[in-house]
Design a protein around this motif. Structure first.
Motif, PDB file in Angstrom:
ATOM      1  N   ARG A 140     -78.139  -2.092   6.269  1.00 50.46           N
ATOM      2  CA  ARG A 140     -78.840  -2.278   5.011  1.00 50.46           C
ATOM      3  C   ARG A 140     -78.540  -1.074   4.122  1.00 50.46           C
ATOM      4  N   LEU A 141     -78.698  -1.268   2.829  1.00 48.89           N
ATOM      5  CA  LEU A 141     -78.465  -0.189   1.880  1.00 48.89           C
ATOM      6  C   LEU A 141     -79.730   0.626   1.716  1.00 48.89           C
ATOM      7  N   ARG A 142     -79.585   1.906   1.676  1.00 45.52           N
ATOM      8  CA  ARG A 142     -80.744   2.779   1.504  1.00 45.52           C
ATOM      9  C   ARG A 142     -81.432   2.483   0.175  1.00 45.52           C
ATOM     10  N   GLY A 143     -82.751   2.403   0.232  1.00 45.72           N
ATOM     11  CA  GLY A 143     -83.535   2.097  -0.958  1.00 45.72           C
ATOM     12  C   GLY A 143     -83.794   0.624  -1.161  1.00 45.72           C
ATOM     13  N   ASP A 144     -83.223  -0.253  -0.318  1.00 45.31           N
ATOM     14  CA  ASP A 144     -83.440  -1.694  -0.444  1.00 45.31           C
ATOM     15  C   ASP A 144     -84.771  -2.042   0.218  1.00 45.31           C
ATOM     16  N   ASN A 184     -64.093   7.159   2.450  1.00 43.44           N
ATOM     17  CA  ASN A 184     -65.465   7.109   2.974  1.00 43.44           C
ATOM     18  C   ASN A 184     -66.234   5.914   2.414  1.00 43.44           C
ATOM     19  N   ARG A 185     -65.526   4.812   2.186  1.00 40.47           N
ATOM     20  CA  ARG A 185     -66.163   3.610   1.646  1.00 40.47           C
ATOM     21  C   ARG A 185     -66.264   2.553   2.728  1.00 40.47           C
ATOM     22  N   VAL A 186     -67.356   1.785   2.655  1.00 42.64           N
ATOM     23  CA  VAL A 186     -67.631   0.706   3.599  1.00 42.64           C
ATOM     24  C   VAL A 186     -67.577  -0.602   2.822  1.00 42.64           C
ATOM     25  N   HIS A 187     -66.677  -1.499   3.213  1.00 38.53           N
ATOM     26  CA  HIS A 187     -66.533  -2.797   2.558  1.00 38.53           C
ATOM     27  C   HIS A 187     -67.408  -3.811   3.286  1.00 38.53           C
ATOM     28  N   LEU A 188     -68.226  -4.499   2.521  1.00 37.96           N
ATOM     29  CA  LEU A 188     -69.160  -5.473   3.075  1.00 37.96           C
ATOM     30  C   LEU A 188     -68.582  -6.880   2.973  1.00 37.96           C
ATOM     31  N   THR A 189     -69.160  -7.793   3.762  1.00 38.71           N
ATOM     32  CA  THR A 189     -68.694  -9.180   3.761  1.00 38.71           C
ATOM     33  C   THR A 189     -69.004  -9.827   2.423  1.00 38.71           C
ATOM     34  N   PRO A 190     -68.089 -10.605   1.853  1.00 38.98           N
ATOM     35  CA  PRO A 190     -68.353 -11.255   0.562  1.00 38.98           C
ATOM     36  C   PRO A 190     -69.554 -12.182   0.632  1.00 38.98           C
ATOM     37  N   THR A 191     -70.314 -12.219  -0.444  1.00 40.23           N
ATOM     38  CA  THR A 191     -71.466 -13.110  -0.572  1.00 40.23           C
ATOM     39  C   THR A 191     -71.227 -14.049  -1.744  1.00 40.23           C
ATOM     40  N   GLU A 192     -72.221 -14.909  -1.995  1.00 43.41           N
ATOM     41  CA  GLU A 192     -72.063 -15.876  -3.078  1.00 43.41           C
ATOM     42  C   GLU A 192     -72.013 -15.196  -4.438  1.00 43.41           C
ATOM     43  N   GLY A 193     -72.661 -14.071  -4.553  1.00 43.55           N
ATOM     44  CA  GLY A 193     -72.700 -13.397  -5.840  1.00 43.55           C
ATOM     45  C   GLY A 193     -71.603 -12.386  -6.045  1.00 43.55           C
ATOM     46  N   SER A 194     -70.672 -12.256  -5.077  1.00 45.51           N
ATOM     47  CA  SER A 194     -69.604 -11.263  -5.212  1.00 45.51           C
ATOM     48  C   SER A 194     -68.564 -11.753  -6.200  1.00 45.51           C
ATOM     49  N   MET A 195     -67.872 -10.805  -6.806  1.00 48.10           N
ATOM     50  CA  MET A 195     -66.878 -11.153  -7.826  1.00 48.10           C
ATOM     51  C   MET A 195     -65.649 -11.758  -7.181  1.00 48.10           C
ATOM     52  N   GLU A 196     -64.961 -12.610  -7.931  1.00 50.08           N
ATOM     53  CA  GLU A 196     -63.778 -13.299  -7.417  1.00 50.08           C
ATOM     54  C   GLU A 196     -62.520 -12.563  -7.831  1.00 50.08           C
ATOM     55  N   ASP A 197     -61.592 -12.583  -6.939  1.00 51.52           N
ATOM     56  CA  ASP A 197     -60.277 -12.006  -7.215  1.00 51.52           C
ATOM     57  C   ASP A 197     -59.417 -13.095  -7.836  1.00 51.52           C
ATOM     58  N   ALA A 198     -59.083 -12.924  -9.078  1.00 56.55           N
ATOM     59  CA  ALA A 198     -58.337 -13.979  -9.778  1.00 56.55           C
ATOM     60  C   ALA A 198     -56.920 -14.114  -9.269  1.00 56.55           C
ATOM     61  N   GLN A 199     -56.344 -13.019  -8.788  1.00 54.14           N
ATOM     62  CA  GLN A 199     -54.963 -13.086  -8.335  1.00 54.14           C
ATOM     63  C   GLN A 199     -54.849 -13.789  -6.993  1.00 54.14           C
ATOM     64  N   GLU A 200     -55.707 -13.424  -6.046  1.00 56.54           N
ATOM     65  CA  GLU A 200     -55.597 -13.981  -4.704  1.00 56.54           C
ATOM     66  C   GLU A 200     -56.499 -15.192  -4.501  1.00 56.54           C
ATOM     67  N   HIS A 239     -68.237  -2.671  -2.024  1.00 59.23           N
ATOM     68  CA  HIS A 239     -68.009  -1.543  -1.129  1.00 59.23           C
ATOM     69  C   HIS A 239     -68.917  -0.402  -1.568  1.00 59.23           C
ATOM     70  N   VAL A 240     -69.533   0.233  -0.598  1.00 57.50           N
ATOM     71  CA  VAL A 240     -70.507   1.292  -0.843  1.00 57.50           C
ATOM     72  C   VAL A 240     -70.080   2.525  -0.069  1.00 57.50           C
ATOM     73  N   HIS A 241     -70.717   3.646  -0.388  1.00 56.52           N
ATOM     74  CA  HIS A 241     -70.417   4.886   0.309  1.00 56.52           C
ATOM     75  C   HIS A 241     -71.043   4.874   1.701  1.00 56.52           C
ATOM     76  N   TYR A 242     -70.437   5.636   2.581  1.00 55.12           N
ATOM     77  CA  TYR A 242     -70.902   5.694   3.968  1.00 55.12           C
ATOM     78  C   TYR A 242     -72.345   6.182   4.054  1.00 55.12           C
ATOM     79  N   SER A 243     -72.744   7.090   3.168  1.00 55.87           N
ATOM     80  CA  SER A 243     -74.090   7.669   3.240  1.00 55.87           C
ATOM     81  C   SER A 243     -75.177   6.702   2.836  1.00 55.87           C
ATOM     82  N   LYS A 244     -74.849   5.587   2.177  1.00 58.66           N
ATOM     83  CA  LYS A 244     -75.849   4.621   1.747  1.00 58.66           C
ATOM     84  C   LYS A 244     -76.142   3.558   2.801  1.00 58.66           C
ATOM     85  N   CYS A 245     -75.512   3.643   3.955  1.00 60.75           N
ATOM     86  CA  CYS A 245     -75.640   2.599   4.969  1.00 60.75           C
ATOM     87  C   CYS A 245     -76.593   3.050   6.068  1.00 60.75           C
TER      88      CYS A 245
END
Length: 383
Positions: A83-87, A103-119, A126-132
């Motif tokens: 979970r993200l700190r402060g949630d 030092n970034r952590v990539h999370l699993t895509p959700t319904e509200g995540s942005m779409e990659d138009a190219q792929e 993706h969030v910083h390691y300290s926020k996890c």
């Protein structure tokens, strides 16, 4: 410069200066592997080269963390739930990948995540390691004043502790144990105790259904050859092996062959690589033995008929004649190769000419049907 662990010994990487990585390479270094196999992510990066490549590619410069601020041993790996700190809603997120350089952590895509138009796919945030904060599990808490039943709440790790990392040569990566030293909310039963947090298990690959072109399981498990029965007694009769010529004549004539004979030994010539080191070394040894035998024959023949020569002169003549014989054989071998190559070129030329002749013949016999799109050329009028 940091050290890199290589097997059971430490060594310094042989690099001159900082690593010159591009912005695209940094963005592509997000790993989905939870294991720490080396410490390459602790090497310094040339920031000027990174900014230049990002400007040339017209992308944002990735924020590469300084070497002293990078995490050496990662306790949050792909497959963990955090979970993200402060949630305050305690929303669970699954870690998809980690980037040890930023030092970034990539999370699993959700319904509200942005779409990659190219792929054409979703990209998770993706969030910083300290926020996890690692998710430990659901625990039952004592009833509150509002309800008489126990309350089940999600518990997260507020501070982590680890054992001493060690290199495991069996799995070829560093192993250590992680545990929650302090949790949130606090657990009265586990006060001043560590709660072990198991590592995520890799998902099993899906079983692909069989296709019509796949070999059936029954055909794979069918026994097509059985070894001949050997007598347990040393004085027993050893089964006879038919010669290779007999075996080939029986197979070519369509006859029946006794399955008790070990026919697999006849596949040795077909399955062995003639260009392998063993075969080439065997041919080289045979040629060396042939040269020694040929030289001995010439020496024996020349020493028997001296004809007024000394033994040393006869031996020198024998060596000279042997060398001339070997050189003549070499030239004949090269000549055969050149002749074969010449025949191949002639055959290729004949095939090419025949192909061109057929193309010209088809063009000469081509008849176009009458259609609106066919226009006859007008004859040129000369004045």
């Amino acid at each position: 410069m940091p050290r890199i662990f290589n097997g059971n010994s430490l060594r310094l990487p042989k690099i001159a200066g900082n690593l010159k990585l591009t912005a695209g390479q940094i963005n592509g270094l997000a790993s989905k592997s939870p294991w720490t196999k080396n410490f390459r992510h602790m090497l310094p990066v040339d920031i000027k080269h990174l900014r230049m490549t990002a400007q040339m590619s017209q992308i944002l410069t990735p924020k590469v963390v300084l070497t002293r601020n990078r995490i050496k041993y990662w306790n949050i790996v792909p497959g963990d739930q955090i979970r993200l700190r402060g949630d305050r809603n305690n929303t669970l997120h699954t870690v998809e990948a980690i980037n040890r350089w930023t030092n970034r952590v990539h999370l699993t895509p959700t319904e509200g995540s942005m779409e990659d138009a190219q792929e054409g796919r979703n990209r998770g945030p993706h969030v910083h390691y300290s926020k996890c904060q690692l998710y430990i599990g659901d625990f039952a808490f004592p009833p509150t004043s509002e309800s008489a039943d126990p309350v089940t709440r999600r518990v997260f790790a507020r501070r982590l502790g680890t054992s001493h990392p060690r290199w495991d040569p069996r799995v070829k990566h560093f192993v250590w144990k992680r545990a929650a030293v302090a949790v949130e909310p606090a657990l009265p039963r586990f006060r001043k105790q560590r709660i072990d947090i198991p590592w995520p298990r890799a998902p099993k690959p899906p079983v692909v259904p069989a296709e019509p072109w796949d070999t059936p399981r029954e055909e794979v498990s069918r026994v097509t050859w059985r070894p001949p029965p050997f007598a347990k007694d040393r004085a027993g009769v050893i089964p006879k092996v038919i010669p290779e010529t007999t075996f080939l004549s029986i197979m070519l004539s369509g006859g029946q062959l006794d399955v008790q004979h070990p026919i697999e030994i006849y596949l040795e010539k077909e399955l062995s690589n003639p260009h392998g080191f063993a075969k080439r070394h065997e041919r080289w040894l045979t040629y060396q033995e042939y040269k020694k035998t040929l030289l001995a024959e010439y020496i024996e023949r020349e020493t028997k008929h001296l004809e007024g020569r000394t033994m040393a002169a006869a031996r020198a003549d024998a060596v000279f004649m042997c060398r001339e014989r070997l050189e003549q054989e070499r030239k004949e071998k090269v000549g055969l190769k050149q002749t074969f190559h010449k025949l191949q070129l002639e055959r290729k030329s004949r095939r090419k000419n025949r192909k061109q002749e057929k193309i010209r013949e088809r063009l000469a016999n081509l008849v176009l049907p009458e259609a609106p799109n066919q226009v006859l050329p007008r004859p040129e009028v000369t004045v």
